[in-house]
Design a protein around this motif. Sequence first.
Motif, PDB file in Angstrom:
ATOM      1  N   GLY A  70       0.535  -1.082   0.034  1.00 53.24           N
ATOM      2  CA  GLY A  70      -0.103  -0.025   0.015  1.00 53.24           C
ATOM      3  C   GLY A  70       1.223   0.850   0.025  1.00 53.24           C
ATOM      4  O   GLY A  70       0.472   2.323  -0.499  1.00 53.24           O
ATOM      5  N   ARG A  71       2.104   1.008   0.976  1.00 50.77           N
ATOM      6  CA  ARG A  71       2.618   2.358   0.484  1.00 50.77           C
ATOM      7  C   ARG A  71       3.370   2.639  -0.655  1.00 50.77           C
ATOM      8  O   ARG A  71       3.117   3.941  -1.190  1.00 50.77           O
ATOM      9  CB  ARG A  71       4.102   1.970   2.142  1.00 50.77           C
ATOM     10  CG  ARG A  71       5.010   2.962   2.106  1.00 50.77           C
ATOM     11  CD  ARG A  71       4.180   4.727   2.866  1.00 50.77           C
ATOM     12  NE  ARG A  71       5.652   5.216   3.049  1.00 50.77           N
ATOM     13  CZ  ARG A  71       4.971   6.402   3.280  1.00 50.77           C
ATOM     14  NH1 ARG A  71       4.146   7.440   3.603  1.00 50.77           N
ATOM     15  NH2 ARG A  71       5.837   7.200   3.241  1.00 50.77           N
ATOM     16  N   VAL A  72       4.008   1.332  -1.311  1.00 48.76           N
ATOM     17  CA  VAL A  72       4.955   1.503  -2.616  1.00 48.76           C
ATOM     18  C   VAL A  72       3.492   2.021  -3.546  1.00 48.76           C
ATOM     19  O   VAL A  72       4.820   2.793  -4.062  1.00 48.76           O
ATOM     20  CB  VAL A  72       5.527   0.294  -2.767  1.00 48.76           C
ATOM     21  CG1 VAL A  72       6.264  -0.268  -4.700  1.00 48.76           C
ATOM     22  CG2 VAL A  72       6.473   0.354  -1.757  1.00 48.76           C
ATOM     23  N   THR A  73       2.464   1.352  -3.166  1.00 48.79           N
ATOM     24  CA  THR A  73       2.025   1.803  -4.211  1.00 48.79           C
ATOM     25  C   THR A  73       0.773   3.118  -4.473  1.00 48.79           C
ATOM     26  O   THR A  73       0.170   3.686  -5.346  1.00 48.79           O
ATOM     27  CB  THR A  73       0.744   1.040  -4.760  1.00 48.79           C
ATOM     28  OG1 THR A  73       0.292   0.156  -3.667  1.00 48.79           O
ATOM     29  CG2 THR A  73       1.459  -0.773  -5.429  1.00 48.79           C
ATOM     30  N   GLU A  74       1.339   4.333  -3.322  1.00 46.69           N
ATOM     31  CA  GLU A  74       0.615   4.825  -3.271  1.00 46.69           C
ATOM     32  C   GLU A  74      -0.761   4.926  -2.684  1.00 46.69           C
ATOM     33  O   GLU A  74      -2.137   5.089  -3.125  1.00 46.69           O
ATOM     34  CB  GLU A  74       0.377   5.928  -4.453  1.00 46.69           C
ATOM     35  CG  GLU A  74       2.344   6.302  -4.280  1.00 46.69           C
ATOM     36  CD  GLU A  74       2.531   7.506  -4.930  1.00 46.69           C
ATOM     37  OE1 GLU A  74       1.558   7.557  -5.695  1.00 46.69           O
ATOM     38  OE2 GLU A  74       3.406   8.259  -5.297  1.00 46.69           O
ATOM     39  N   GLU A  75      -1.683   3.903  -1.843  1.00 44.40           N
ATOM     40  CA  GLU A  75      -3.019   3.446  -1.737  1.00 44.40           C
ATOM     41  C   GLU A  75      -3.319   2.882  -3.218  1.00 44.40           C
ATOM     42  O   GLU A  75      -4.519   3.032  -2.401  1.00 44.40           O
ATOM     43  CB  GLU A  75      -3.083   4.370  -0.772  1.00 44.40           C
ATOM     44  CG  GLU A  75      -2.717   4.484   0.742  1.00 44.40           C
ATOM     45  CD  GLU A  75      -3.351   5.102   1.721  1.00 44.40           C
ATOM     46  OE1 GLU A  75      -4.695   4.258   2.432  1.00 44.40           O
ATOM     47  OE2 GLU A  75      -3.364   6.237   2.020  1.00 44.40           O
ATOM     48  N   ALA A  76      -2.814   2.232  -3.556  1.00 45.30           N
ATOM     49  CA  ALA A  76      -3.966   1.680  -4.671  1.00 45.30           C
ATOM     50  C   ALA A  76      -4.556   0.620  -3.961  1.00 45.30           C
ATOM     51  O   ALA A  76      -5.910  -0.085  -4.239  1.00 45.30           O
ATOM     52  CB  ALA A  76      -2.826   0.407  -5.437  1.00 45.30           C
ATOM     53  N   LEU A  77      -3.951   0.086  -3.398  1.00 45.80           N
ATOM     54  CA  LEU A  77      -3.790  -1.366  -2.040  1.00 45.80           C
ATOM     55  C   LEU A  77      -3.830  -0.592  -0.822  1.00 45.80           C
ATOM     56  O   LEU A  77      -2.942  -0.253  -0.465  1.00 45.80           O
ATOM     57  CB  LEU A  77      -3.733  -2.241  -1.824  1.00 45.80           C
ATOM     58  CG  LEU A  77      -4.129  -3.386  -0.925  1.00 45.80           C
ATOM     59  CD1 LEU A  77      -5.532  -3.906  -2.388  1.00 45.80           C
ATOM     60  CD2 LEU A  77      -3.845  -4.729  -0.918  1.00 45.80           C
ATOM     61  N   GLY A  78      -5.195   0.052  -0.286  1.00 46.10           N
ATOM     62  CA  GLY A  78      -5.360   0.520   1.088  1.00 46.10           C
ATOM     63  C   GLY A  78      -4.647   0.427   2.355  1.00 46.10           C
ATOM     64  O   GLY A  78      -4.635  -0.731   2.264  1.00 46.10           O
ATOM     65  N   TYR A  79      -4.126   0.667   2.969  1.00 46.37           N
ATOM     66  CA  TYR A  79      -4.005   0.662   4.523  1.00 46.37           C
ATOM     67  C   TYR A  79      -5.048   0.445   5.293  1.00 46.37           C
ATOM     68  O   TYR A  79      -4.751  -1.317   5.819  1.00 46.37           O
ATOM     69  CB  TYR A  79      -2.808   1.781   5.546  1.00 46.37           C
ATOM     70  CG  TYR A  79      -2.414   2.615   4.835  1.00 46.37           C
ATOM     71  CD1 TYR A  79      -0.895   2.107   4.312  1.00 46.37           C
ATOM     72  CD2 TYR A  79      -2.059   3.612   4.971  1.00 46.37           C
ATOM     73  CE1 TYR A  79       0.246   2.527   3.414  1.00 46.37           C
ATOM     74  CE2 TYR A  79      -1.031   4.870   4.048  1.00 46.37           C
ATOM     75  CZ  TYR A  79       0.159   3.816   3.967  1.00 46.37           C
ATOM     76  OH  TYR A  79       1.244   4.276   2.982  1.00 46.37           O
ATOM     77  N   GLY A  80      -6.289   0.138   5.256  1.00 49.30           N
ATOM     78  CA  GLY A  80      -7.319  -0.686   5.412  1.00 49.30           C
ATOM     79  C   GLY A  80      -7.086  -1.928   5.506  1.00 49.30           C
ATOM     80  O   GLY A  80      -7.637  -2.800   6.151  1.00 49.30           O
TER      81      GLY A  80
END
Length: 145
Positions: A70-80
């Motif tokens: 999520g961090r690497v993809t700028e939340e493409a897959l969210g932190y939640g």
Amino acid sequence: MCWISLIGKVACVCYLLALSVMDVKTRRLSVWLLGLGVMLALVYQVVWRGQTIAIWASGAVVGFLFLVIGRVTEEALGYGDGVVIGTLGIYLGIWDLLGVLVTAFFMAATYAVVALVICGFRRKRSFPFVPFLGMSYVIMLAAGG
């Protein structure tokens, strides 16, 4: 022990349902609800389930890896989503979590293809992932998992 397992499964379904509704409606997940889920999964695992620490800690590591993604993809897959995956990893252990993830990603990919082809969604459009995790967990339970 059977009742504890049943209560855990029902609680997990309710937890995933509440998060799914929240994810669909607001595209945000409550931090306190995510934290509560982690705490309950830990208590369940330590007190009642009795899987080895390596099994459920490995499941938590998978969730951590999704937080990194999520961090690497700028939340493409969210932190939640990463926290929910980690919570499921603690609750289910690594092996059951991997089965849930494979099914969830398959369903999400199918949804994405249908949305692109039939509904005319654009490639950059996003959609909530927690409902797919919830459906996948219910499928696992229905299949006897």
